[in-house]
Design an enzyme around this catalytic site. Sequence first.
Site, PDB file in Angstrom:
ATOM      1  N   SER A 135       0.745  -1.408  -0.204  1.00  0.00           N
ATOM      2  CA  SER A 135       0.068   0.542   0.073  1.00  0.00           C
ATOM      3  C   SER A 135       0.653   1.472   0.033  1.00  0.00           C
ATOM      4  CB  SER A 135      -1.128   0.216   1.193  1.00  0.00           C
ATOM      5  OG  SER A 135      -1.986   1.466   1.549  1.00  0.00           O
ATOM      6  N   TYR A 148      -2.432   0.006  10.188  1.00  0.00           N
ATOM      7  CA  TYR A 148      -2.136  -0.368   9.228  1.00  0.00           C
ATOM      8  C   TYR A 148      -1.126   0.158   8.397  1.00  0.00           C
ATOM      9  CZ  TYR A 148      -3.567  -0.946   4.462  1.00  0.00           C
ATOM     10  OH  TYR A 148      -4.267  -1.312   3.377  1.00  0.00           O
TER      11      TYR A 148
END
Length: 244
Positions: A135, A148
């Site tokens: 990501s 995250y």
Amino acid sequence: MPKVLILGGTSDVGRALARRYAREGWSVALTARDPEAGAREAADLTVRSGRPADLHALDVLDERIEEAMRAALEPLPDTVLCVVGMLGDQARAESDPGHARQVLRANFEGPALALSIAAERFRVRGSGTIAAISSVAGERGRASNSFYGAAKAGLTAYLSGLRMRLSKDGIRVVTVKPGYIRTRMTSGFRLPPLLTATPDEVAAAVFLAAERRGSDIVYVKPIWRIIMLAIRCLPEWAFKRLSF
């Protein structure tokens, strides 16, 4: 017939990847933490492609992931794709170490352990491709998703090291950074259209990079490469003033 193993085969991106590879003439194997959901996906793919899809039970949160991964690698595929992930709840993770542990394990520890087993099998054979969804959130820490983002940063670093280690053995390692993806996981978010990819767009970018010898680091929406370059260049004092 070439074979692909997709870790996280019941996710929206996993389904899109399975269908893309099947259309390209590949044999497909899926892993799922929920056997019933996995069976439905495998049955659907079998109907769509006319070829049976293999299914393996695998949960990256399970401490016995090594055993499940070794079983999923029989017979050894040509490509392993990891689309496992968990956005989690930042506020909950800040006060609940158990939830924080789930986010970290689902996005970094579990995928890294699973891919390390595939990498060793590929190294011994002397061929293979590994691709994983990381990501842009891992490129710089943000207050709104620090757990995250930290996990994805760890996965990106792991893939980079794996790529360096295995390049001399003829093994490709591809890092995919989609940015926002319109999936069930993000259904409650207002996503900017220009920066948001569909699962089919992610699948197309992954197939191009992994099987057509594209870039080792893929931004599904190219504009993210520019955005993240600018964000990485911001001095820390300026970055702290941002509210995203």
